[in-house]
Design a protein around this motif. Structure first.
Motif, PDB file in Angstrom:
ATOM      1  N   ILE A 146       0.854  -1.199   0.000  1.00 32.59           N
ATOM      2  CA  ILE A 146       0.000   0.000   0.000  1.00 32.59           C
ATOM      3  C   ILE A 146       0.889   1.249   0.000  1.00 32.59           C
ATOM      4  O   ILE A 146       1.702   1.451   0.917  1.00 32.59           O
ATOM      5  CB  ILE A 146      -0.930  -0.015   1.235  1.00 32.59           C
ATOM      6  N   VAL A 147       0.738   2.035  -1.045  1.00 33.01           N
ATOM      7  CA  VAL A 147       1.624   3.181  -1.294  1.00 33.01           C
ATOM      8  C   VAL A 147       0.789   4.463  -1.346  1.00 33.01           C
ATOM      9  O   VAL A 147      -0.327   4.465  -1.878  1.00 33.01           O
ATOM     10  CB  VAL A 147       2.357   2.989  -2.656  1.00 33.01           C
ATOM     11  N   GLY A 148       1.325   5.556  -0.836  1.00 33.50           N
ATOM     12  CA  GLY A 148       0.624   6.835  -0.918  1.00 33.50           C
ATOM     13  C   GLY A 148       0.904   7.531  -2.242  1.00 33.50           C
ATOM     14  O   GLY A 148       1.919   7.273  -2.895  1.00 33.50           O
ATOM     15  N   ASP A 149      -0.003   8.440  -2.635  1.00 30.31           N
ATOM     16  CA  ASP A 149       0.228   9.173  -3.891  1.00 30.31           C
ATOM     17  C   ASP A 149       1.363  10.200  -3.730  1.00 30.31           C
ATOM     18  O   ASP A 149       2.207  10.347  -4.615  1.00 30.31           O
ATOM     19  CB  ASP A 149      -1.060   9.828  -4.436  1.00 30.31           C
ATOM     20  N   ASP A 178      -4.657   7.060  -4.046  1.00 27.87           N
ATOM     21  CA  ASP A 178      -4.639   8.355  -4.745  1.00 27.87           C
ATOM     22  C   ASP A 178      -5.676   9.280  -4.088  1.00 27.87           C
ATOM     23  O   ASP A 178      -6.770   9.502  -4.614  1.00 27.87           O
ATOM     24  CB  ASP A 178      -4.960   8.117  -6.226  1.00 27.87           C
ATOM     25  N   ASN A 179      -5.296   9.800  -2.903  1.00 27.41           N
ATOM     26  CA  ASN A 179      -6.224  10.685  -2.182  1.00 27.41           C
ATOM     27  C   ASN A 179      -5.956  12.161  -2.497  1.00 27.41           C
ATOM     28  O   ASN A 179      -6.519  13.041  -1.864  1.00 27.41           O
ATOM     29  CB  ASN A 179      -6.209  10.397  -0.674  1.00 27.41           C
ATOM     30  N   LYS A 180      -5.126  12.378  -3.487  1.00 26.77           N
ATOM     31  CA  LYS A 180      -4.873  13.713  -4.080  1.00 26.77           C
ATOM     32  C   LYS A 180      -4.139  14.705  -3.193  1.00 26.77           C
ATOM     33  O   LYS A 180      -3.908  15.845  -3.582  1.00 26.77           O
ATOM     34  CB  LYS A 180      -6.164  14.392  -4.572  1.00 26.77           C
ATOM     35  N   LYS A 181      -3.813  14.296  -1.992  1.00 27.79           N
ATOM     36  CA  LYS A 181      -3.094  15.215  -1.108  1.00 27.79           C
ATOM     37  C   LYS A 181      -1.891  14.525  -0.488  1.00 27.79           C
ATOM     38  O   LYS A 181      -1.905  13.310  -0.257  1.00 27.79           O
ATOM     39  CB  LYS A 181      -4.008  15.662   0.038  1.00 27.79           C
ATOM     40  N   VAL A 236      -5.293   1.402  -8.394  1.00 25.21           N
ATOM     41  CA  VAL A 236      -5.231   2.793  -7.945  1.00 25.21           C
ATOM     42  C   VAL A 236      -6.570   3.109  -7.272  1.00 25.21           C
ATOM     43  O   VAL A 236      -7.628   2.957  -7.880  1.00 25.21           O
ATOM     44  CB  VAL A 236      -4.978   3.749  -9.125  1.00 25.21           C
ATOM     45  N   LEU A 237      -6.484   3.508  -6.003  1.00 24.92           N
ATOM     46  CA  LEU A 237      -7.703   3.878  -5.278  1.00 24.92           C
ATOM     47  C   LEU A 237      -7.972   5.355  -5.495  1.00 24.92           C
ATOM     48  O   LEU A 237      -7.160   6.201  -5.106  1.00 24.92           O
ATOM     49  CB  LEU A 237      -7.524   3.638  -3.775  1.00 24.92           C
TER      50      LEU A 237
END
Ligand SMILES: Cc1ncc(C[n+]2csc(CCOP(=O)(O)OP(=O)(O)O)c2C)c(N)n1
Ligand SMILES: [Mg+2]
Length: 284
Positions: A146-149, A178-181, A236-237
Protein backbone atom coordinates in the motif's frame (compact mmCIF):
# COMPACT_ATOMS: atom_id res chain seq x y z
CA UNK A 1 -19.52 -9.76 -3.21
CA UNK A 2 -22.55 -11.51 -1.74
CA UNK A 3 -24.87 -9.73 0.71
CA UNK A 4 -23.43 -11.39 3.80
CA UNK A 5 -19.83 -10.53 2.89
CA UNK A 6 -20.81 -6.96 2.02
CA UNK A 7 -22.57 -6.56 5.38
CA UNK A 8 -19.53 -7.95 7.23
CA UNK A 9 -17.05 -5.79 5.35
CA UNK A 10 -19.19 -2.66 5.76
CA UNK A 11 -19.52 -3.30 9.49
CA UNK A 12 -15.75 -3.84 9.75
CA UNK A 13 -15.13 -0.55 7.92
CA UNK A 14 -17.36 1.29 10.42
CA UNK A 15 -15.43 -0.29 13.31
CA UNK A 16 -12.04 0.59 11.81
CA UNK A 17 -13.13 4.19 11.15
CA UNK A 18 -14.55 4.48 14.67
CA UNK A 19 -11.33 3.08 16.16
CA UNK A 20 -9.09 5.42 14.14
CA UNK A 21 -11.05 8.43 15.34
CA UNK A 22 -11.18 7.35 18.96
CA UNK A 23 -7.51 6.33 19.23
CA UNK A 24 -6.30 9.60 17.69
CA UNK A 25 -8.71 11.64 19.82
CA UNK A 26 -7.36 9.81 22.86
CA UNK A 27 -3.78 10.51 21.76
CA UNK A 28 -4.62 14.15 21.04
CA UNK A 29 -3.11 14.12 17.55
CA UNK A 30 -2.13 11.90 14.67
CA UNK A 31 -2.17 11.06 10.98
CA UNK A 32 -5.88 11.17 10.39
CA UNK A 33 -6.37 11.93 6.69
CA UNK A 34 -4.30 9.07 5.28
CA UNK A 35 -5.58 6.60 7.88
CA UNK A 36 -9.20 7.32 6.95
CA UNK A 37 -8.63 7.05 3.18
CA UNK A 38 -7.63 3.37 3.48
CA UNK A 39 -10.43 2.23 5.81
CA UNK A 40 -12.51 0.49 3.12
CA UNK A 41 -9.37 -1.12 1.66
CA UNK A 42 -8.42 -2.49 5.08
CA UNK A 43 -11.98 -3.72 5.62
CA UNK A 44 -11.98 -5.61 2.30
CA UNK A 45 -8.53 -7.05 3.03
CA UNK A 46 -9.16 -8.19 6.61
CA UNK A 47 -12.88 -8.88 6.16
CA UNK A 48 -12.64 -10.89 2.97
CA UNK A 49 -9.49 -11.17 0.87
CA UNK A 50 -6.56 -11.79 3.22
CA UNK A 51 -5.39 -15.18 4.37
CA UNK A 52 -4.29 -14.83 7.99
CA UNK A 53 -4.49 -16.40 11.43
CA UNK A 54 -4.54 -13.90 14.31
CA UNK A 55 -3.59 -16.70 16.73
CA UNK A 56 -0.48 -17.40 14.69
CA UNK A 57 0.59 -14.04 13.21
CA UNK A 58 3.77 -15.47 11.64
CA UNK A 59 2.05 -18.46 10.04
CA UNK A 60 4.14 -19.24 6.92
CA UNK A 61 1.14 -19.45 4.60
CA UNK A 62 -0.22 -16.01 5.46
CA UNK A 63 -0.63 -13.18 3.01
CA UNK A 64 1.58 -10.19 3.82
CA UNK A 65 0.66 -6.54 4.10
CA UNK A 66 3.29 -3.84 3.68
CA UNK A 67 1.91 -0.41 4.56
CA UNK A 68 4.58 1.61 2.82
CA UNK A 69 2.72 4.83 3.72
CA UNK A 70 3.56 3.87 7.29
CA UNK A 71 2.23 7.06 8.88
CA UNK A 72 -1.25 5.58 8.30
CA UNK A 73 -0.43 2.95 10.96
CA UNK A 74 -3.58 3.79 12.98
CA UNK A 75 -5.74 2.66 10.03
CA UNK A 76 -3.92 -0.67 10.01
CA UNK A 77 -3.85 -1.14 13.80
CA UNK A 78 -7.61 -0.72 13.98
CA UNK A 79 -8.05 -3.44 11.36
CA UNK A 80 -5.63 -5.74 13.23
CA UNK A 81 -7.40 -5.21 16.57
CA UNK A 82 -10.84 -5.80 15.04
CA UNK A 83 -9.45 -8.96 13.39
CA UNK A 84 -8.27 -10.40 16.73
CA UNK A 85 -4.49 -9.86 16.53
CA UNK A 86 -4.59 -7.98 19.83
CA UNK A 87 -7.00 -6.45 22.27
CA UNK A 88 -8.74 -3.20 21.28
CA UNK A 89 -7.57 -1.65 24.56
CA UNK A 90 -4.04 -1.69 23.15
CA UNK A 91 -5.16 0.87 20.54
CA UNK A 92 -5.17 3.49 23.27
CA UNK A 93 -1.44 3.01 23.88
CA UNK A 94 -0.67 4.48 20.43
CA UNK A 95 2.68 6.24 20.48
CA UNK A 96 3.00 6.09 24.30
CA UNK A 97 6.44 5.33 25.76
CA UNK A 98 7.13 1.58 25.60
CA UNK A 99 4.06 0.91 23.45
CA UNK A 100 3.70 -1.96 21.03
CA UNK A 101 1.85 0.44 18.73
CA UNK A 102 4.30 3.09 17.56
CA UNK A 103 2.70 5.61 15.21
CA UNK A 104 4.63 4.01 12.34
CA UNK A 105 4.53 0.19 12.03
CA UNK A 106 7.31 -1.91 13.54
CA UNK A 107 7.48 -5.61 12.71
CA UNK A 108 9.29 -6.38 15.97
CA UNK A 109 6.51 -4.91 18.11
CA UNK A 110 3.05 -5.49 16.68
CA UNK A 111 1.38 -8.84 15.93
CA UNK A 112 0.24 -8.87 12.30
CA UNK A 113 2.81 -6.31 11.13
CA UNK A 114 5.22 -7.97 8.69
CA UNK A 115 7.36 -5.04 7.69
CA UNK A 116 8.60 -1.94 9.45
CA UNK A 117 7.74 1.21 7.50
CA UNK A 118 7.55 4.96 7.89
CA UNK A 119 10.40 6.20 5.78
CA UNK A 120 8.41 6.75 2.61
CA UNK A 121 9.42 4.74 -0.43
CA UNK A 122 11.23 1.96 1.42
CA UNK A 123 8.20 -0.32 1.75
CA UNK A 124 8.02 -0.62 -2.02
CA UNK A 125 11.46 -2.25 -2.11
CA UNK A 126 10.95 -4.47 0.93
CA UNK A 127 7.58 -5.67 -0.42
CA UNK A 128 9.22 -6.45 -3.76
CA UNK A 129 11.87 -8.47 -1.90
CA UNK A 130 9.26 -10.36 0.13
CA UNK A 131 7.30 -11.13 -3.04
CA UNK A 132 10.41 -12.34 -4.85
CA UNK A 133 11.37 -14.54 -1.89
CA UNK A 134 7.87 -16.04 -1.73
CA UNK A 135 8.01 -16.69 -5.47
CA UNK A 136 11.38 -18.46 -5.11
CA UNK A 137 9.97 -20.58 -2.31
CA UNK A 138 7.00 -21.57 -4.47
CA UNK A 139 4.54 -19.97 -2.05
CA UNK A 140 1.14 -18.89 -3.33
CA UNK A 141 0.79 -16.16 -0.66
CA UNK A 142 0.04 -12.59 -1.72
CA UNK A 143 1.83 -9.39 -0.70
CA UNK A 144 -0.38 -6.31 -0.56
CA UNK A 145 1.79 -3.23 -0.97
CA UNK A 146 0.00 0.00 0.00
CA UNK A 147 1.62 3.18 -1.29
CA UNK A 148 0.62 6.83 -0.92
CA UNK A 149 0.23 9.17 -3.89
CA UNK A 150 2.55 11.73 -2.31
CA UNK A 151 4.92 8.90 -1.50
CA UNK A 152 5.40 8.50 -5.26
CA UNK A 153 7.69 11.57 -4.97
CA UNK A 154 10.28 9.06 -3.76
CA UNK A 155 12.34 7.77 -6.70
CA UNK A 156 12.78 4.49 -4.84
CA UNK A 157 9.13 3.64 -5.64
CA UNK A 158 9.85 3.65 -9.36
CA UNK A 159 12.91 1.43 -9.01
CA UNK A 160 10.87 -1.05 -7.03
CA UNK A 161 7.99 -0.94 -9.53
CA UNK A 162 10.44 -1.72 -12.34
CA UNK A 163 11.70 -4.70 -10.36
CA UNK A 164 8.17 -5.95 -9.65
CA UNK A 165 7.16 -5.56 -13.30
CA UNK A 166 10.38 -7.08 -14.69
CA UNK A 167 10.04 -10.12 -12.44
CA UNK A 168 6.29 -10.37 -13.16
CA UNK A 169 5.62 -10.54 -9.43
CA UNK A 170 1.89 -10.82 -9.92
CA UNK A 171 1.44 -11.93 -6.29
CA UNK A 172 2.60 -8.49 -5.19
CA UNK A 173 -0.59 -6.46 -5.50
CA UNK A 174 0.44 -2.81 -5.61
CA UNK A 175 -2.27 -0.52 -4.28
CA UNK A 176 -1.80 3.23 -4.63
CA UNK A 177 -3.95 5.44 -2.42
CA UNK A 178 -4.64 8.36 -4.74
CA UNK A 179 -6.22 10.68 -2.18
CA UNK A 180 -4.87 13.71 -4.08
CA UNK A 181 -3.09 15.22 -1.11
CA UNK A 182 0.24 14.80 0.61
CA UNK A 183 1.60 16.39 3.79
CA UNK A 184 1.34 20.02 2.84
CA UNK A 185 -1.08 20.31 -0.03
CA UNK A 186 -2.46 18.80 -3.21
CA UNK A 187 -0.11 16.42 -5.00
CA UNK A 188 -0.77 18.26 -8.28
CA UNK A 189 0.64 21.45 -6.71
CA UNK A 190 3.59 19.93 -4.80
CA UNK A 191 4.90 17.66 -7.59
CA UNK A 192 2.27 16.63 -10.10
CA UNK A 193 2.11 12.84 -10.46
CA UNK A 194 -0.14 13.29 -13.58
CA UNK A 195 -2.24 10.20 -14.35
CA UNK A 196 -0.97 7.57 -11.91
CA UNK A 197 -2.82 4.68 -13.56
CA UNK A 198 -1.37 5.54 -16.98
CA UNK A 199 2.08 5.78 -15.45
CA UNK A 200 1.75 2.34 -13.85
CA UNK A 201 0.58 0.92 -17.19
CA UNK A 202 3.66 2.42 -18.84
CA UNK A 203 5.74 0.67 -16.18
CA UNK A 204 4.22 -2.67 -17.23
CA UNK A 205 1.46 -3.07 -14.66
CA UNK A 206 -2.01 -4.37 -15.47
CA UNK A 207 -3.76 -1.47 -13.74
CA UNK A 208 -7.28 -0.78 -12.51
CA UNK A 209 -8.68 2.40 -10.97
CA UNK A 210 -11.57 2.11 -8.52
CA UNK A 211 -13.42 4.31 -6.04
CA UNK A 212 -11.56 4.11 -2.75
CA UNK A 213 -14.72 3.95 -0.60
CA UNK A 214 -16.52 1.32 -2.68
CA UNK A 215 -16.04 -2.04 -1.00
CA UNK A 216 -17.56 -3.98 -3.92
CA UNK A 217 -15.28 -2.25 -6.43
CA UNK A 218 -12.17 -2.82 -4.30
CA UNK A 219 -13.05 -6.46 -3.76
CA UNK A 220 -13.73 -7.02 -7.48
CA UNK A 221 -10.46 -5.28 -8.39
CA UNK A 222 -8.50 -7.58 -6.06
CA UNK A 223 -10.25 -10.62 -7.57
CA UNK A 224 -9.36 -9.37 -11.04
CA UNK A 225 -5.75 -8.69 -10.00
CA UNK A 226 -5.48 -12.24 -8.65
CA UNK A 227 -6.66 -13.58 -12.02
CA UNK A 228 -3.72 -11.96 -13.85
CA UNK A 229 -0.95 -14.50 -14.30
CA UNK A 230 1.59 -12.97 -16.63
CA UNK A 231 2.29 -9.43 -15.45
CA UNK A 232 2.55 -7.17 -12.45
CA UNK A 233 -0.72 -5.76 -11.12
CA UNK A 234 -1.77 -2.43 -9.65
CA UNK A 235 -4.95 -0.99 -8.20
CA UNK A 236 -5.23 2.79 -7.94
CA UNK A 237 -7.70 3.88 -5.28
CA UNK A 238 -9.55 7.04 -6.27
CA UNK A 239 -9.92 8.10 -2.66
CA UNK A 240 -10.51 11.12 -0.43
CA UNK A 241 -8.12 12.18 2.31
CA UNK A 242 -10.12 12.14 5.56
CA UNK A 243 -12.74 9.87 3.93
CA UNK A 244 -16.00 9.06 5.67
CA UNK A 245 -16.17 12.07 7.98
CA UNK A 246 -17.42 15.18 6.09
CA UNK A 247 -15.78 17.55 8.60
CA UNK A 248 -12.34 16.05 7.97
CA UNK A 249 -12.88 15.59 4.22
CA UNK A 250 -13.43 19.36 4.02
CA UNK A 251 -10.53 20.30 6.32
CA UNK A 252 -7.65 21.39 4.07
CA UNK A 253 -4.78 20.54 6.48
CA UNK A 254 -6.05 17.06 7.39
CA UNK A 255 -2.76 15.16 7.10
CA UNK A 256 -1.82 15.28 10.77
CA UNK A 257 -4.58 16.64 12.95
CA UNK A 258 -4.31 18.07 16.46
CA UNK A 259 -7.49 17.63 18.46
CA UNK A 260 -7.13 20.93 20.21
CA UNK A 261 -10.21 23.02 19.40
CA UNK A 262 -13.79 22.46 20.58
CA UNK A 263 -14.90 22.36 16.93
CA UNK A 264 -12.50 19.52 16.02
CA UNK A 265 -13.19 17.59 19.22
CA UNK A 266 -16.98 17.91 18.84
CA UNK A 267 -16.89 16.85 15.18
CA UNK A 268 -14.81 13.80 16.12
CA UNK A 269 -17.07 12.81 19.00
CA UNK A 270 -20.13 13.22 16.81
CA UNK A 271 -18.61 11.03 14.08
CA UNK A 272 -17.72 8.38 16.68
CA UNK A 273 -21.29 8.44 18.06
CA UNK A 274 -22.76 8.05 14.56
CA UNK A 275 -20.43 5.13 13.80
CA UNK A 276 -21.24 3.51 17.16
CA UNK A 277 -24.95 3.75 16.31
CA UNK A 278 -24.31 2.22 12.86
CA UNK A 279 -22.30 -0.60 14.42
CA UNK A 280 -24.94 -1.29 17.10
CA UNK A 281 -27.66 -1.25 14.42
CA UNK A 282 -25.80 -3.78 12.27
CA UNK A 283 -24.98 -6.09 15.16
CA UNK A 284 -28.52 -6.03 16.61
C1 LIG B 1 11.43 9.64 3.40
C2 LIG B 1 10.40 10.43 4.10
N1 LIG B 1 10.30 11.76 3.88
C3 LIG B 1 9.34 12.48 4.52
C4 LIG B 1 8.48 11.88 5.40
C5 LIG B 1 7.45 12.71 6.14
N2 LIG B 1 6.09 12.46 5.63
C6 LIG B 1 5.25 11.65 6.29
S1 LIG B 1 3.78 11.46 5.49
C7 LIG B 1 4.26 12.50 4.25
C8 LIG B 1 3.34 12.78 3.09
C9 LIG B 1 2.88 11.53 2.41
O1 LIG B 1 1.87 11.79 1.49
P1 LIG B 1 1.01 10.59 0.92
O2 LIG B 1 1.90 9.51 0.48
O3 LIG B 1 0.10 11.16 -0.11
O4 LIG B 1 0.23 10.09 2.21
P2 LIG B 1 -1.32 10.14 2.58
O5 LIG B 1 -1.98 11.20 1.75
O6 LIG B 1 -1.85 8.80 2.26
O7 LIG B 1 -1.37 10.44 4.03
C10 LIG B 1 5.56 12.97 4.47
C11 LIG B 1 6.27 13.91 3.59
C12 LIG B 1 8.62 10.49 5.61
N3 LIG B 1 7.81 9.81 6.44
N4 LIG B 1 9.56 9.78 4.94
MG1 LIG C 1 -1.91 11.25 -0.33
Amino acid sequence: MDDTSRANVTLLAAKIRRDVLSMLLDEGQGHLGGSLSIVELMAVLYGKQLRFNPKEPRWEGRDRVVLSKGHAGPGWYSALAESGFFNREMLYTLNDGGTNLPSHPDRTKTPGVDMTTGSLGQGTSTAAGIAKALQLKGSDAYVYLIVGDGELNEGQCWEAFQFIAHNRLNHCIVIIDDNKKQLDGYTKDVMNPFDIAEKMRAFGFETQRVKGNDVDAIDAAIDAAKAVSDSAVCIVLDSIKGAGVPFFEQMMANHSVKFNTPEIIDATKQAIAELDAQIEGSEA
